[in-house]
Design a protein around this motif. Sequence first.
Motif, PDB file in Angstrom:
ATOM      1  N   VAL A   1     -27.037 -67.700 -13.575  1.00 37.67           N
ATOM      2  CA  VAL A   1     -28.386 -67.397 -13.090  1.00 37.67           C
ATOM      3  C   VAL A   1     -29.349 -67.452 -14.270  1.00 37.67           C
ATOM      4  N   GLY A   2     -30.366 -68.326 -14.167  1.00 27.29           N
ATOM      5  CA  GLY A   2     -31.358 -68.418 -15.234  1.00 27.29           C
ATOM      6  C   GLY A   2     -30.971 -69.423 -16.294  1.00 27.29           C
TER       7      GLY A   2
ATOM      8  N   ASP B   1     -35.416 -66.426 -11.035  1.00 24.61           N
ATOM      9  CA  ASP B   1     -36.136 -65.482 -10.167  1.00 24.61           C
ATOM     10  C   ASP B   1     -35.478 -65.358  -8.787  1.00 24.61           C
ATOM     11  N   ILE B   2     -34.235 -65.767  -8.687  1.00 24.16           N
ATOM     12  CA  ILE B   2     -33.540 -65.677  -7.388  1.00 24.16           C
ATOM     13  C   ILE B   2     -33.523 -64.214  -6.919  1.00 24.16           C
ATOM     14  N   ASP B   3     -33.681 -64.017  -5.594  1.00 22.39           N
ATOM     15  CA  ASP B   3     -33.635 -62.624  -5.122  1.00 22.39           C
ATOM     16  C   ASP B   3     -32.200 -62.238  -4.784  1.00 22.39           C
ATOM     17  N   LEU B   4     -31.994 -60.930  -4.703  1.00 19.86           N
ATOM     18  CA  LEU B   4     -30.639 -60.402  -4.545  1.00 19.86           C
ATOM     19  C   LEU B   4     -29.957 -60.944  -3.292  1.00 19.86           C
ATOM     20  N   ASP B   5     -30.695 -60.974  -2.162  1.00 19.24           N
ATOM     21  CA  ASP B   5     -30.093 -61.414  -0.898  1.00 19.24           C
ATOM     22  C   ASP B   5     -29.590 -62.846  -0.990  1.00 19.24           C
ATOM     23  N   THR B   6     -30.402 -63.722  -1.605  1.00 14.03           N
ATOM     24  CA  THR B   6     -30.003 -65.129  -1.703  1.00 14.03           C
ATOM     25  C   THR B   6     -28.768 -65.257  -2.591  1.00 14.03           C
ATOM     26  N   LEU B   7     -28.762 -64.530  -3.705  1.00 14.86           N
ATOM     27  CA  LEU B   7     -27.598 -64.589  -4.607  1.00 14.86           C
ATOM     28  C   LEU B   7     -26.338 -64.097  -3.880  1.00 14.86           C
ATOM     29  N   MET B   8     -26.488 -62.992  -3.144  1.00 17.98           N
ATOM     30  CA  MET B   8     -25.342 -62.434  -2.408  1.00 17.98           C
ATOM     31  C   MET B   8     -24.834 -63.438  -1.365  1.00 17.98           C
TER      32      MET B   8
ATOM     33  N   HIS C   1     -33.857 -58.019 -13.053  1.00 17.84           N
ATOM     34  CA  HIS C   1     -34.156 -57.526 -11.695  1.00 17.84           C
ATOM     35  C   HIS C   1     -32.907 -57.501 -10.807  1.00 17.84           C
ATOM     36  N   LEU C   2     -31.789 -58.029 -11.283  1.00 17.75           N
ATOM     37  CA  LEU C   2     -30.586 -58.096 -10.437  1.00 17.75           C
ATOM     38  C   LEU C   2     -29.597 -56.980 -10.797  1.00 17.75           C
ATOM     39  N   PRO C   3     -29.137 -56.220  -9.800  1.00 19.18           N
ATOM     40  CA  PRO C   3     -28.234 -55.093 -10.078  1.00 19.18           C
ATOM     41  C   PRO C   3     -26.803 -55.587 -10.337  1.00 19.18           C
ATOM     42  N   GLU C   4     -26.442 -55.572 -11.619  1.00 22.00           N
ATOM     43  CA  GLU C   4     -25.172 -56.170 -12.050  1.00 22.00           C
ATOM     44  C   GLU C   4     -23.955 -55.599 -11.312  1.00 22.00           C
TER      45      GLU C   4
END
Length: 292
Positions: free
Chosen positions: A19-20, A51-58, A82-85
């Motif tokens: 990511v990034g 800048d991916i959001d959590l839902d999309t990454l999940m 911004h992403l909760p590891e």
Amino acid sequence: MKALIAAGGRQPRLVAVLVGEDPASATYVASKTRACKEVGIDGVTLRLPPDIDLDTLMTHLRDLDEDPEVDGILVQLPLPAHLPERQILESIRPETDVDGFHPENVGRMWLDKPGGSPSVCTPATPTGIIELLHHNKIELSGRHAVIVGRSAIVGKPMAALLLRENCTVTVCHSRTRDLPAVCRLADILVAAIGRPAMIGPEHVADGAIVIDVGINRINDRAEVERLFPGNRKRLAGFDRRGYSVVGDVDYHRVAPKTSAITPVPRGVGPLTVAQLLVNTLKASRRQQGLKS
Ligand code: NDP
């Protein structure tokens, strides 16, 4: 690994999620996928925007985890702030967690009996270090191992794995009092701190074994000259790249006191990559119902 992979079964597949655009992370992922190729593992990188959001990454992770042809998933750390590891690492199934960071795998690692073999994938860096010690026929049982650093990816799992080898284990950190005196008690000293050349001769007993996990960049030429006096190759490398990679141990001054020491670079780093491949192969064989 090459022989086992060639011997049959489906080709193991490892997906690295990047990511990034952090250059160090990109370099690590590239070296992992390159090593996959060398042994016949299908190493794939999934590149995602910073800048991916959590839902999309999940959703991506869930899709990968549901794909029966994906044997291992690794999420390259660190993630953007911004992403909760923890939430992300916990979302990967323990079976595909080849980094050994899922709490279930962490728990099983600590519950494994001393002297036994691991029941799950354990984190690559400390597992590779155990392999290194075994390979060099270094006696572990009953010896005092001191680890400097208590991170979840190196220090803590290192403690669990050395305990399983019947070492007496001390874990140090930034609040440890009189660090040099505690380190001098070590038969085996593992430095996983992230501070260039912090461990000096005053931390090391004569004849100790020193494992240097640190990977630090220094940008100051005078510092390179101080740490590696007379080492022309180092300076030439610095002049080419503008930095030099050093460990947590002051190698030049510490090495003469030790009975064995790992260098930086080309010490624990490549071992970590190799162990990740072993973990992927194990996960794949387990997934395919083959003997590991
Ligand atoms: P972390 O930053 O997560 O942990 C560092 C640890 O060192 C912490 O526990 C910290 O204590 C401790 N520490 C910091 N300063 C001191 C001090 N002055 N005295 C005693 N302890 C101190 O780092 P990681 O564990 O992730 O990584 C450590 C190093 O290893 C880094 O250089 C990293 O790049 C490298 N690394 C190398 C790998 C490889 O493949 N070779 C793989 C992973 C990491 P506290 O907990 O109190 O803050």
